[in-house]
Motif scaffolding. Structure first.
Motif, PDB file in Angstrom:
ATOM      1  N   GLU A 158       0.830  -1.201   0.000  1.00 12.57           N
ATOM      2  CA  GLU A 158       0.000   0.000   0.000  1.00 12.57           C
ATOM      3  C   GLU A 158       0.871   1.261   0.000  1.00 12.57           C
ATOM      4  N   PRO A 159       0.310   2.407  -0.428  1.00  9.80           N
ATOM      5  CA  PRO A 159       1.071   3.662  -0.428  1.00  9.80           C
ATOM      6  C   PRO A 159       1.532   4.035   0.982  1.00  9.80           C
ATOM      7  N   GLN A 160       2.708   4.666   1.054  1.00  9.68           N
ATOM      8  CA  GLN A 160       3.260   5.111   2.331  1.00  9.68           C
ATOM      9  C   GLN A 160       3.549   6.608   2.257  1.00  9.68           C
ATOM     10  N   ASN A 161       3.336   7.293   3.385  1.00 17.52           N
ATOM     11  CA  ASN A 161       3.496   8.745   3.412  1.00 17.52           C
ATOM     12  C   ASN A 161       4.094   9.216   4.727  1.00 17.52           C
ATOM     13  N   PHE A 162       4.836  10.312   4.646  1.00 13.46           N
ATOM     14  CA  PHE A 162       5.056  11.172   5.798  1.00 13.46           C
ATOM     15  C   PHE A 162       3.933  12.206   5.778  1.00 13.46           C
ATOM     16  N   GLU A 163       3.236  12.371   6.881  1.00 12.44           N
ATOM     17  CA  GLU A 163       2.177  13.375   6.967  1.00 12.44           C
ATOM     18  C   GLU A 163       2.607  14.450   7.962  1.00 12.44           C
ATOM     19  N   PHE A 164       2.668  15.704   7.497  1.00 10.18           N
ATOM     20  CA  PHE A 164       3.179  16.809   8.288  1.00 10.18           C
ATOM     21  C   PHE A 164       2.047  17.695   8.796  1.00 10.18           C
ATOM     22  N   ASP A 165       2.237  18.243   9.997  1.00  6.87           N
ATOM     23  CA  ASP A 165       1.274  19.179  10.596  1.00  6.87           C
ATOM     24  C   ASP A 165      -0.136  18.599  10.560  1.00  6.87           C
ATOM     25  N   VAL A 166      -0.229  17.325  10.958  1.00  7.58           N
ATOM     26  CA  VAL A 166      -1.512  16.621  10.933  1.00  7.58           C
ATOM     27  C   VAL A 166      -2.509  17.327  11.839  1.00  7.58           C
ATOM     28  N   ASN A 219      16.253   9.397  -0.537  1.00 11.64           N
ATOM     29  CA  ASN A 219      16.722  10.366  -1.517  1.00 11.64           C
ATOM     30  C   ASN A 219      15.618  11.412  -1.646  1.00 11.64           C
ATOM     31  N   ASP A 220      15.979  12.670  -1.848  1.00 13.99           N
ATOM     32  CA  ASP A 220      15.020  13.765  -1.705  1.00 13.99           C
ATOM     33  C   ASP A 220      13.922  13.799  -2.753  1.00 13.99           C
ATOM     34  N   TYR A 221      14.147  13.205  -3.936  1.00 16.33           N
ATOM     35  CA  TYR A 221      13.133  13.259  -4.989  1.00 16.33           C
ATOM     36  C   TYR A 221      13.002  11.928  -5.703  1.00 16.33           C
ATOM     37  N   SER A 222      11.770  11.518  -5.937  1.00 16.05           N
ATOM     38  CA  SER A 222      11.496  10.490  -6.938  1.00 16.05           C
ATOM     39  C   SER A 222      11.500  11.175  -8.307  1.00 16.05           C
ATOM     40  N   ARG A 223      11.373  10.409  -9.380  1.00 20.15           N
ATOM     41  CA  ARG A 223      11.288  11.023 -10.702  1.00 20.15           C
ATOM     42  C   ARG A 223      10.086  11.957 -10.789  1.00 20.15           C
ATOM     43  N   VAL A 224       8.945  11.503 -10.280  1.00 20.27           N
ATOM     44  CA  VAL A 224       7.731  12.337 -10.308  1.00 20.27           C
ATOM     45  C   VAL A 224       7.943  13.603  -9.491  1.00 20.27           C
ATOM     46  N   GLY A 225       8.511  13.455  -8.297  1.00 20.10           N
ATOM     47  CA  GLY A 225       8.746  14.615  -7.445  1.00 20.10           C
ATOM     48  C   GLY A 225       9.706  15.601  -8.072  1.00 20.10           C
ATOM     49  N   ALA A 226      10.756  15.097  -8.748  1.00 20.94           N
ATOM     50  CA  ALA A 226      11.737  15.975  -9.390  1.00 20.94           C
ATOM     51  C   ALA A 226      11.110  16.749 -10.540  1.00 20.94           C
ATOM     52  N   GLU A 227      10.315  16.075 -11.348  1.00 18.29           N
ATOM     53  CA  GLU A 227       9.711  16.749 -12.496  1.00 18.29           C
ATOM     54  C   GLU A 227       8.703  17.804 -12.047  1.00 18.29           C
ATOM     55  N   GLU A 228       7.969  17.523 -10.983  1.00 19.77           N
ATOM     56  CA  GLU A 228       7.036  18.521 -10.462  1.00 19.77           C
ATOM     57  C   GLU A 228       7.777  19.722  -9.894  1.00 19.77           C
ATOM     58  N   ARG A 229       8.887  19.449  -9.198  1.00 11.52           N
ATOM     59  CA  ARG A 229       9.657  20.540  -8.605  1.00 11.52           C
ATOM     60  C   ARG A 229      10.305  21.395  -9.684  1.00 11.52           C
ATOM     61  N   TYR A 231       1.507  17.437   3.026  1.00 11.91           N
ATOM     62  CA  TYR A 231       1.409  18.667   3.803  1.00 11.91           C
ATOM     63  C   TYR A 231      -0.036  19.159   3.742  1.00 11.91           C
ATOM     64  N   PRO A 232      -0.427  20.059   4.637  1.00 11.06           N
ATOM     65  CA  PRO A 232      -1.803  20.569   4.586  1.00 11.06           C
ATOM     66  C   PRO A 232      -2.166  21.216   3.259  1.00 11.06           C
ATOM     67  N   ASP A 233      -1.173  21.777   2.543  1.00 10.60           N
ATOM     68  CA  ASP A 233      -1.483  22.517   1.325  1.00 10.60           C
ATOM     69  C   ASP A 233      -0.796  21.987   0.075  1.00 10.60           C
ATOM     70  N   ARG A 234      -0.045  20.884   0.159  1.00 11.62           N
ATOM     71  CA  ARG A 234       0.640  20.383  -1.023  1.00 11.62           C
ATOM     72  C   ARG A 234       1.073  18.937  -0.812  1.00 11.62           C
ATOM     73  N   PHE A 235       1.525  18.319  -1.902  1.00 13.86           N
ATOM     74  CA  PHE A 235       1.955  16.929  -1.861  1.00 13.86           C
ATOM     75  C   PHE A 235       3.282  16.805  -2.598  1.00 13.86           C
ATOM     76  N   GLY A 236       4.204  16.037  -2.055  1.00 15.14           N
ATOM     77  CA  GLY A 236       5.477  15.776  -2.713  1.00 15.14           C
ATOM     78  C   GLY A 236       5.785  14.286  -2.663  1.00 15.14           C
ATOM     79  N   GLN A 237       6.926  13.913  -3.202  1.00 11.44           N
ATOM     80  CA  GLN A 237       7.295  12.496  -3.218  1.00 11.44           C
ATOM     81  C   GLN A 237       8.807  12.344  -3.182  1.00 11.44           C
ATOM     82  N   ILE A 238       9.281  11.498  -2.260  1.00 15.20           N
ATOM     83  CA  ILE A 238      10.692  11.184  -2.152  1.00 15.20           C
ATOM     84  C   ILE A 238      10.881   9.694  -2.451  1.00 15.20           C
ATOM     85  N   LEU A 239      12.116   9.240  -2.356  1.00 19.13           N
ATOM     86  CA  LEU A 239      12.416   7.820  -2.456  1.00 19.13           C
ATOM     87  C   LEU A 239      12.899   7.311  -1.108  1.00 19.13           C
ATOM     88  N   GLY A 240      12.236   6.300  -0.584  1.00 16.82           N
ATOM     89  CA  GLY A 240      12.729   5.594   0.584  1.00 16.82           C
ATOM     90  C   GLY A 240      13.595   4.430   0.142  1.00 16.82           C
TER      91      GLY A 240
END
Length: 264
Positions: free
Chosen positions: A19-27, A126-136, A192-201
């Motif tokens: 299943e998808p995994q996330n860090f959730e900030f300022d919950v 690692n700070d970015y997945s491919r999707v996260g890097a392209e969005e950034r 995050y409360p106002d956005r979504f990102g993606q890293i590599l674990g």
């Protein structure tokens, strides 16, 4: 990796799940309220490159340790240092890794203390997945220029520097890219409360070759590749927890700068 000096350290690997995994900030809109995906603390052997036969090279290993004193000594009082430091980083990356254009877009001072606003990251990632890097990339330069960056070749490159004193606790450790298997990586969401990102674990693997540079000073830096659309190696990394860190008089303080580079 042959070396005459190895240290014992612990790191926190991610765990493969269906299943998808996330860090959730300022919950629940509570600042600092964090929900973390499952991590497993693992003991690893880490080679000190000051004493090892292996010397990482940015072109082949995605990382280089360099001696580069800065004119900036105080990164915390105000923002007056940013123009000078950004110019230093831009010149550095153009001369050392062949960047044609450098955009410095973030600086994070981390202090390994319980009351610090930003502490060292203790998950192997690692700070970015491919999707996260392209969005950034689009966030930073817009869609039209993003296409130019794609064609020329671009990357996200971090520059890490000790602040104030020699690093004696929770140093930054890296995994040699050639020892990481494709299946070790996994996408981890950042919610995050106002956005979504993606890293590599990164999942645990006994074949991982960990290394670091001991006793780094404020005149020394680590330049490491986070993402590259032309295939340069990307670095899995984490703070290393060492025996005795909890009793240290001077906790680690460092600054990590994030850059977007366009190659020629």
């Amino acid at each position: 990796m042959q070396t005459s000096a190895m240290i014992d350290a612990s790191v926190n690997y991610h765990v493969k799940k269906s299943e998808p995994q996330n860090f959730e900030f300022d919950v629940d809109r509570i600042i600092g309220n964090l929900v973390s995906p499952e991590l497993v603390t693992t003991q690893v052997k880490v080679a000190d490159v000051r004493l090892a036969e292996f010397e990482p090279d940015f072109a082949h290993d995605g990382l280089a340790f360099l001696k580069r004193p800065s004119a900036v000594q105080d990164f915390e009082s105000d923002d007056s240092w940013r123009e000078v430091y950004d110019a230093e980083l831009s010149e550095l990356l153009k001369s050392q890794i062949g960047a044609e254009e450098v955009i410095v877009f973030d600086h994070t001072v981390r202090i390994d203390a319980p009351d610090a606003a930003r502490r060292p990251a203790r998950n192997v990632h690692n700070d970015y997945s491919r999707v996260g890097a392209e969005e950034r990339l689009i966030d930073l330069v817009g869609e039209a220029r993003a296409e130019q960056f794609h064609k020329a070749g671009y990357g996200f490159v971090n520059v890490w520097r000790p602040v104030g004193r020699v690093i004696t606790t929770s140093p930054l450790g890296f995994i040699r890219p050639s020892s990481v298997q494709r299946d070790d990586w996994m996408d981890i969401g950042l919610v995050y409360p106002d956005r979504f990102g993606q890293i590599l674990g990164v999942a645990a693997n006994d074949d991982h070759e960990w290394f670091y540079q001991s006793a780094m000073t404020p005149d020394e830096i680590a330049v490491f590749n986070i993402y590259d659309n032309q295939g340069r190696p990307q670095l899995a990394h984490s703070a290393l927890d060492l025996p005795g860190d909890a009793n240290a008089r001077h906790p680690r303080k460092s600054i990590e700068s994030r850059t977007l580079v366009r190659y020629s």
